[in-house]
Scaffold this active site. Structure first.
Site, mmCIF file in Angstrom:
data_model
loop_
_atom_site.group_PDB
_atom_site.id
_atom_site.type_symbol
_atom_site.label_atom_id
_atom_site.label_comp_id
_atom_site.label_asym_id
_atom_site.label_seq_id
_atom_site.Cartn_x
_atom_site.Cartn_y
_atom_site.Cartn_z
ATOM 1 C CD GLU A 164 -2.708 1.371 2.487
ATOM 2 O OE1 GLU A 164 -3.478 2.336 2.581
ATOM 3 O OE2 GLU A 164 -2.593 0.504 3.374
ATOM 4 C CE LYS B 201 -6.363 0.246 1.770
ATOM 5 N NZ LYS B 201 -6.867 -0.085 3.123
ATOM 6 N N GLY C 127 -9.443 9.861 2.657
ATOM 7 C CA GLY C 127 -9.990 11.194 2.853
ATOM 8 C C GLY C 127 -11.146 11.537 1.941
#
Length: 424
Positions: free
Chosen positions: A255, A297, A341
């Site tokens: 990630e 990811k 976010g």
């Protein structure tokens, strides 16, 4: 006594091999002795090839060391098959990952912000709702857990959560990294700690039922950032983590997470993400990671939140597809975008259009969302004396349906959902 030219040549060759063997052996043993034990790499240098001298005596020549890009050649066929099986299950079309790996402190702040007491039992009940909401398994292929959750039980089945998830067809995984460390002299760029003791922790997590792990490396876009140092340090860490994971029998989810903060435009974000992802795949290949047994990811490619230039949802989707086409290996079965976010409306709109525009891209493109799914759930807790698990479950089921539709490319955005609207 006269010696023929051929015999002399054979004697010279034999002497050279003997010297070479002595040098290679002493070097290997010296390196092993320096570390205080014979490491995996030292052991791997021991296998030898048999050669024969003119007199028929056998000698041994060490085999060459492992080369880069060997695609996990040291793994057994059975290990590779299991890694690929799990990775393919995580990349099931139309399904995604529920990311509920926040540590007690992080989820505690979210609880306390809406008036919920941060206790282990409240964390356990809340996560059980995320796993056992009716119909959730229809939309989920995997769940990322905090180590605490690995050892908690469902009070419905009495089983530990990893076993309960497997019974539902959902792959359980774990977050094994530790804390962020700021690289001195970089203006705040960071690396993630935890590689030194990673193998030991992974063995514990696997014994508890985990079948994959997820390591996050946060990066930022700004003046001179991300620097080459931050990219190389973080991507090499991700590659080394992936190699260790596969050696311990767990599928690594890698990630790289680029923050939405900043005023950078979409082109700048595209360039930064290509730099980061191309460095990641190069590092993984150099480390000999078995690519078919991994999952990516990653953040969606977006302009910074403070960017003054507007972009349509199609602009943003095209940027994401472009980055994938530039550097994503076709051997990796799936990409699960983090929300990072974004709210659910924007994240779902962008993912759906990405899937509509990907055309012949071979990867399964889906979600691995935490805040986008969970923040609306926390809001239901305000003014309540107890966690409203039933209300939360009803809303969560609707959210998962939206996420799954986006993963299938059939979610229809509303209004400006998914577009970047400059702050006023």
């Amino acid at each position: 006594m006269r010696v023929s030219v051929a015999a002399t040549a054979c004697l010279v060759a034999t002497a050279f091999v003997t010297v070479l063997i002595s040098f290679r052996t002493s070097s290997t043993l010296s390196l092993a002795a320096t570390s205080g034990r014979v490491s995996r790499s030292a052991r791997l240098s021991v296998p030898v090839n048999r050669i024969f001298s003119p007199a028929g005596r056998s000698s041994f020549l060490p085999s060459p060391p492992r080369a880069a890009c060997d695609d996990g050649a040291y793994l057994s066929a059975e290990s590779k098959a299991e890694l690929k099986r799990v990775a393919d299950l995580i990349a099931t079309p139309g399904k995604g990952i529920t990311a509920c790996d926040e540590g007690p402190g992080t989820i505690g702040m979210r609880f306390e912000a809406v008036g919920v007491t941060n206790t282990e039992e409240n964390r356990r009940k809340y996560r059980q709702m995320l796993f056992e909401t009716p119909g959730a398994a229809d939309y989920l292929s995997a769940a990322i857990l905090d180590p605490e959750t690995l050892h908690q039980k469902s009070d419905t089945s009495g089983k530990l959560f990893p076993e309960a998830l497997k019974d539902m067809g959902v792959m359980p995984g774990v977050k094994p990294h530790l804390k962020v460390y700021t690289l001195p002299g970089t203006g705040g760029e960071t690396v993630m700690q935890g590689l030194d003791s990673l193998a030991d922790r992974l063995r514990e997590y696997k014994a508890a039922g985990a079948v994959f792990a997820k390591w996050r490396s946060p990066l930022v876009i700004g003046e001179g950032q991300p620097s080459d140092l931050a990219i190389q340090a973080n991507m090499n860490d991700l590659a080394r983590y992936a190699l260790i994971c596969q050696d311990e029998g767990l599928v690594p989810i890698v990630e790289p997470d680029v923050s939405l903060k900043g005023d950078h435009d979409l082109q700048t974000a595209m360039v930064a993400n290509v730099r980061i992802q191309s460095a990641l795949y190069k590092a993984m290949l150099d480390h000999g990671v078995y690519m078919e047994g991994t999952i990516l990811k990653v953040n969606m490619v977006n302009p910074g939140k403070s960017c003054p230039k507007p972009y349509s949802v199609e602009d943003i989707a095209e940027a994401n597809v472009h980055v994938l086409r530039q550097c994503m290996p076709v051997s990796i079965p799936g990409v699960n975008y983090l929300s990072g976010g974004q709210n659910l409306e924007d994240a779902a709109a962008r993912l759906s259009i990405i899937n509509k525009l990907k055309k012949n891209c071979p990867w399964n493109l889906s979600f691995s969302w935490s805040a986008a799914l969970q923040m609306p759930l926390f809001e239901l807790c305000r003014g309540k004396s107890e966690i409203p698990l039933s209300e939360m479950s009803d809303l969560y089921a609707k959210e998962l349906k939206i996420a799954a539709d986006a993963a299938n490319g059939v979610h229809t955005p509303s209004g400006t959902d998914g577009a970047h609207v400059p702050p006023s």
